[in-house]
Design an enzyme around this catalytic site. Structure first.
Site, PDB file in Angstrom:
ATOM      1  N   CYS A   4       0.807  -1.222   0.197  1.00  0.00           N
ATOM      2  CA  CYS A   4       0.136  -0.100  -0.100  1.00  0.00           C
ATOM      3  C   CYS A   4       0.748   1.306  -0.004  1.00  0.00           C
ATOM      4  CB  CYS A   4      -0.905  -0.007   1.174  1.00  0.00           C
ATOM      5  SG  CYS A   4      -0.070  -0.117   2.874  1.00  0.00           S
ATOM      6  N   THR A   5       1.994   1.127   0.685  1.00  0.00           N
ATOM      7  CA  THR A   5       2.846   2.347   0.972  1.00  0.00           C
ATOM      8  C   THR A   5       3.544   2.558  -0.650  1.00  0.00           C
ATOM      9  OG1 THR A   5       3.225   1.961   3.292  1.00  0.00           O
ATOM     10  CG2 THR A   5       4.695   3.438   2.181  1.00  0.00           C
ATOM     11  N   GLY A  17      10.120  -1.879   3.502  1.00  0.00           N
ATOM     12  CA  GLY A  17      10.872  -1.822   2.337  1.00  0.00           C
ATOM     13  C   GLY A  17      10.227  -1.047   1.177  1.00  0.00           C
TER      14      GLY A  17
END
Length: 339
Positions: free
Chosen positions: A157-158, A217
């Protein structure tokens, strides 16, 4: 063209919201769901009631061993299975060509490929993968190779929030290097009260009581979807006691100096053009709860951005880490099916 038929493995936060997004968007047909830990009556309950996103606005029921989901426009008749072994799920029998692997367990190509034994044609892992190719809508989805990419990842999502923003900025001004912090909402892997947590002891602290520094990550993964940025970005997370919606802070050095107005104009143009529906732009004085249920990957917060000088800037973008991401899973399947 007929809608692509999909199956969902794992009816957790993302699995359920992928189904909500699928019903809302009406671009795919969900034909099967598998979860070894949830029976069909419990699936009805968990799908209908959601503490974060509210009650499902359509109708859901269990009829004849199937999950029936409708929102007035379209009805999904969904076969339910409870297999622990992905190879045993009869995706082919149910007609599921695309499988969303959302258990969080089978994130490697070898494990996820077990779905192919059950008759699935393609698998989309709804998490980062160490060895499956990652695709981010609006960034590198055009690199998808239908003939060879059978197991793929929708990244995190990031990464889905950061990569579209990084692409716009890098294409226009050039990113020399950057550091990202995501202030991230609580997720299911965290503890409600202090508990054991392997080597990362801080991760085991009570989610509702603490701001918890954590690894991610997501920034490095941008280098996999934008090769030109490989090795130029890294980042960390701070887990905070909110149920949903996170915010990315990208602090970077620019090759070509730019005023904040020029940066805003570039993002605004992309949000209205090539990244419409993926990247959004706002000049409102917003806070996190304003984005619960927002389907975009990344919402650029123009008022929150600052610069030290034309070559050193801090850029802010919000994202519903549950619903925005789930929408991209559906979009990635729709895109791949059109190829």
């Amino acid at each position: 063209m007929s809608k692509p038929k999909i199956g969902i493995n794992g009816f957790g936060r993302i699995g359920r919201l992928v189904l909500r997004a699928a019903v809302e968007k009406d671009t795919v047909e969900v034909v099967a769901v598998n979860d070894p830990f949830i029976n069909i009556d419990y699936m009805v309950y968990m799908f209908k009631y959601d503490s974060t996103h509210g009650r499902f606005k359509g109708h859901v029921s269990a009829e004849g061993g199937k999950l029936i989901v409708t929102n007035g426009k379209t009805t999904h008749q969904i076969a339910v299975h409870n297999s622990k072994d992905p190879a045993e799920i009869p995706w082919g029998v149910e007609g599921a060509e695309y499988v969303v692997e959302s258990t969080g367990v089978f994130t490697h190509t070898e494990k996820a490929s077990a779905h192919l034994k059950g008759g699935a044609k393609k698998v989309i892992i709804s998490a980062p993968s160490a060895d499956a190719p990652m695709f981010v809508m609006g960034v590198n989805n055009d690199k998808y190779d239908k003939a060879n990419n059978h197991i793929i990842s929708n990244a995190s999502c990031t990464t889905n929030c950061l990569a579209p923003l990084a692409k716009v900025i890098h294409d226009k001004f050039g990113i020399i290097e950057g550091l990202m912090t995501t202030v991230h909402a609580t997720t299911a892997t965290q503890k409600t009260v202090d508990g054991p947590s392997g080597k990362l002891w801080r991760d085991g602290r009570g989610a509702g009581q603490n701001i918890i520094p954590a690894s991610t990550g997501a920034a490095k993964a941008v280098g996999k979807v934008i090769p030109d940025l490989n090795g130029k970005l890294t980042g960390m997370a701070s887990r905070v006691p909110t149920p949903d919606v996170s915010v990315v802070d990208l602090t970077c050095r620019l090759q070509k100096g730019a005023s904040m107005d020029e940066i805003k104009a570039a993002v605004k143009e992309a949000a209205a053009g090539p990244m419409k529906g993926i990247l959004e732009y706002t000049e409102d004085q917003v806070v996190s709860s304003d984005f619960v249920g927002d389907p975009h990957s990344s919402i650029f917060d123009a008022l929150a951005c600052i610069s030290l000088n034309p070559n050193f800037v801090k850029l802010i973008a919000w994202y519903d880490n549950e619903y925005g991401y789930s929408n991209r899973v559906v979009d990635l399947i729709s895109y791949n099916a059109s190829k």
